[in-house]
Scaffold this motif. Structure first.
Motif, PDB file in Angstrom:
ATOM      1  N   UNK A 195       0.837  -1.198   0.000  1.00  0.00           N
ATOM      2  CA  UNK A 195       0.000   0.000   0.000  1.00  0.00           C
ATOM      3  C   UNK A 195       0.874   1.250   0.000  1.00  0.00           C
ATOM      4  N   UNK A 196       1.945   1.217   0.773  1.00  0.00           N
ATOM      5  CA  UNK A 196       2.888   2.340   0.797  1.00  0.00           C
ATOM      6  C   UNK A 196       3.527   2.538  -0.575  1.00  0.00           C
ATOM      7  N   UNK A 197       3.841   1.443  -1.244  1.00  0.00           N
ATOM      8  CA  UNK A 197       4.435   1.536  -2.578  1.00  0.00           C
ATOM      9  C   UNK A 197       3.470   2.220  -3.544  1.00  0.00           C
ATOM     10  N   UNK A 198       2.196   1.832  -3.471  1.00  0.00           N
ATOM     11  CA  UNK A 198       1.216   2.476  -4.351  1.00  0.00           C
ATOM     12  C   UNK A 198       1.067   3.953  -4.012  1.00  0.00           C
ATOM     13  N   UNK A 199       1.103   4.287  -2.730  1.00  0.00           N
ATOM     14  CA  UNK A 199       1.038   5.699  -2.332  1.00  0.00           C
ATOM     15  C   UNK A 199       2.261   6.458  -2.858  1.00  0.00           C
ATOM     16  N   UNK A 200       3.407   5.766  -2.910  1.00  0.00           N
ATOM     17  CA  UNK A 200       4.610   6.403  -3.450  1.00  0.00           C
ATOM     18  C   UNK A 200       4.467   6.653  -4.948  1.00  0.00           C
ATOM     19  N   UNK A 201       3.822   5.714  -5.655  1.00  0.00           N
ATOM     20  CA  UNK A 201       3.567   5.924  -7.085  1.00  0.00           C
ATOM     21  C   UNK A 201       2.668   7.140  -7.286  1.00  0.00           C
ATOM     22  N   UNK A 202       1.645   7.258  -6.460  1.00  0.00           N
ATOM     23  CA  UNK A 202       0.743   8.409  -6.541  1.00  0.00           C
ATOM     24  C   UNK A 202       1.478   9.715  -6.218  1.00  0.00           C
ATOM     25  N   UNK A 203       2.416   9.632  -5.283  1.00  0.00           N
ATOM     26  CA  UNK A 203       3.214  10.809  -4.951  1.00  0.00           C
ATOM     27  C   UNK A 203       4.101  11.201  -6.135  1.00  0.00           C
ATOM     28  N   UNK A 204       4.655  10.192  -6.821  1.00  0.00           N
ATOM     29  CA  UNK A 204       5.454  10.476  -8.014  1.00  0.00           C
ATOM     30  C   UNK A 204       4.601  11.142  -9.087  1.00  0.00           C
ATOM     31  N   UNK A 205       3.346  10.675  -9.194  1.00  0.00           N
ATOM     32  CA  UNK A 205       2.435  11.282 -10.167  1.00  0.00           C
ATOM     33  C   UNK A 205       2.185  12.756  -9.837  1.00  0.00           C
ATOM     34  N   UNK A 216       4.437   1.033 -14.270  1.00  0.00           N
ATOM     35  CA  UNK A 216       5.212   0.059 -15.045  1.00  0.00           C
ATOM     36  C   UNK A 216       6.638  -0.054 -14.508  1.00  0.00           C
ATOM     37  N   UNK A 217       7.234   1.084 -14.235  1.00  0.00           N
ATOM     38  CA  UNK A 217       8.612   1.106 -13.734  1.00  0.00           C
ATOM     39  C   UNK A 217       8.697   0.392 -12.385  1.00  0.00           C
ATOM     40  N   UNK A 218       7.732   0.660 -11.517  1.00  0.00           N
ATOM     41  CA  UNK A 218       7.751   0.073 -10.175  1.00  0.00           C
ATOM     42  C   UNK A 218       7.500  -1.425 -10.209  1.00  0.00           C
ATOM     43  N   UNK A 219       6.481  -1.861 -10.952  1.00  0.00           N
ATOM     44  CA  UNK A 219       6.167  -3.288 -10.997  1.00  0.00           C
ATOM     45  C   UNK A 219       7.318  -4.090 -11.593  1.00  0.00           C
ATOM     46  N   UNK A 221      10.491  -3.291 -11.400  1.00  0.00           N
ATOM     47  CA  UNK A 221      11.545  -3.342 -10.392  1.00  0.00           C
ATOM     48  C   UNK A 221      11.175  -4.261  -9.222  1.00  0.00           C
ATOM     49  N   UNK A 222       9.896  -4.307  -8.868  1.00  0.00           N
ATOM     50  CA  UNK A 222       9.472  -5.253  -7.824  1.00  0.00           C
ATOM     51  C   UNK A 222       9.795  -6.679  -8.253  1.00  0.00           C
ATOM     52  N   UNK A 223       9.511  -7.002  -9.504  1.00  0.00           N
ATOM     53  CA  UNK A 223       9.757  -8.362 -10.011  1.00  0.00           C
ATOM     54  C   UNK A 223      11.246  -8.682 -10.013  1.00  0.00           C
ATOM     55  N   UNK A 224      12.044  -7.765 -10.568  1.00  0.00           N
ATOM     56  CA  UNK A 224      13.486  -8.004 -10.671  1.00  0.00           C
ATOM     57  C   UNK A 224      14.155  -8.031  -9.295  1.00  0.00           C
ATOM     58  N   UNK A 225      13.798  -7.080  -8.452  1.00  0.00           N
ATOM     59  CA  UNK A 225      14.436  -7.003  -7.138  1.00  0.00           C
ATOM     60  C   UNK A 225      13.974  -8.133  -6.222  1.00  0.00           C
ATOM     61  N   UNK A 226      12.721  -8.574  -6.370  1.00  0.00           N
ATOM     62  CA  UNK A 226      12.242  -9.714  -5.584  1.00  0.00           C
ATOM     63  C   UNK A 226      13.010 -10.981  -5.942  1.00  0.00           C
ATOM     64  N   UNK A 227      13.314 -11.139  -7.225  1.00  0.00           N
ATOM     65  CA  UNK A 227      14.066 -12.321  -7.657  1.00  0.00           C
ATOM     66  C   UNK A 227      15.426 -12.385  -6.979  1.00  0.00           C
ATOM     67  N   UNK A 228      16.034 -11.233  -6.739  1.00  0.00           N
ATOM     68  CA  UNK A 228      17.333 -11.185  -6.058  1.00  0.00           C
ATOM     69  C   UNK A 228      17.160 -11.365  -4.554  1.00  0.00           C
ATOM     70  N   UNK A 229      16.270 -10.581  -3.954  1.00  0.00           N
ATOM     71  CA  UNK A 229      16.103 -10.589  -2.498  1.00  0.00           C
ATOM     72  C   UNK A 229      15.675 -11.944  -1.981  1.00  0.00           C
TER      73      UNK A 229
END
Length: 278
Positions: A195-205, A216-219, A221-229
């Motif tokens: 939810x915080x991530x979505x609020x951050x996207x709205x803040x970027x908007x 698109x950019x966030x989702x 990065x979530x996929x790529x960074x989750x694969x590493x973490x």
């Protein structure tokens, strides 16, 4: 053990379970107290759905009802259940809160889906779009036998594997471990952070970045960074810049005492707020 009652069959979760159970070898009685939902159930699934149930000769009852109704409904039907009946609930909140009837001759089994992993690869398009589970995508499930003979775990796990199908793995947990997984891990922590991530996207908007671009950019990065973490891919690490950004951001974004949500008293408060919600 073969005769199963699905209580709450006309609800959102009940319909999901019913579709899979209708393809299983179990003899299932679909029950729903709401007449409109019964009619919708029969129209969609082509199966009989009843509002009048005889609980005295079933082997298992699945309570596909809201968390805040589990204790009340379990108490209502308990006097009608014969000794050895397996009562299956779909969430650990009510059992962990002590809301199940005091019947030592009944078995209490909890089964909850993990939901399909973002790292699933599904060739079938319907399965690939199944983010919840039960509609074609593989998922693991977590199960606990709160009370009852050991053989009832195998029975409950098999039945759960049918109604949550297709199941890739059955994890066995204690009721307390399931309460840690949900609500604490999946809702208190993960859903809040998302939810915080979505609020951050709205803040970027608000600051001039088009919403679709930021999403698109966030989702991605979530996929790529989750694969590493989470160790989905090996031999890859976060960049030094990313690690530095995480180190600097944690004190700004997170309360240093955030791990207290895992403490038992906090878990109890969270679960009571769920089971006692109107």
């Amino acid at each position: 053990m073969n005769k199963v009652i699905l209580l709450g069959a006309g609800g959102k979760m009940g319909m999901r379970l019913a579709r899979n159970l209708s393809r299983s070898a179990y003899e299932v009685i679909y029950a729903e107290v709401n007449a409109e939902r019964r009619a919708a159930f029969e129209a969609e699934l082509g199966r009989t759905c009843t509002g009048d149930v005889n609980f005295s000769d079933c082997d298992a009852v699945i309570l596909a009802v809201p968390d805040n109704a589990i204790g009340r409904i379990a108490a209502q039907i308990a006097p009608e259940l014969r000794a050895g009946t397996v009562v299956i609930v779909l969430d650990a909140a009510a059992p962990y809160a002590g809301d199940m009837p005091d019947r030592s001759d009944l078995s209490y089994f909890i089964a909850h889906p993990c939901h399909p992993s973002m790292f699933n690869w599904e060739a079938d398009e319907t399965a690939a779009r199944d983010t919840f589970g039960g509609a074609g995508a593989r998922q693991a499930i977590v199960c606990a036998l709160m009370q009852g003979p050991e053989e009832h775990f195998a029975f409950g796990a098999d039945l759960a594997s049918c109604f949550y199908a297709p199941v890739s793995q059955v994890h066995r947990a204690t009721v307390e471990q399931m309460a840690i997984l949900e609500p604490v891990l999946s809702e208190t922590v993960v859903a809040t952070c998302l939810t915080l991530i979505n609020e951050a996207i709205l803040e970027a908007e608000k600051r001039g970045v088009p919403y679709v671009m930021a999403r698109d950019f966030t989702l991605g990065h979530i996929y790529a960074e989750s694969a590493i973490i989470f160790g989905h891919i090996k031999g890859t690490a976060m960049s030094d810049g990313c690690l530095k950004a995480i180190e600097d951001a944690k004190p700004k974004l997170l309360n240093p005492e955030w791990r207290q949500v895992f403490e038992k008293d906090e878990m109890v408060k969270s679960i009571k707020s769920i089971t006692q919600a109107v």
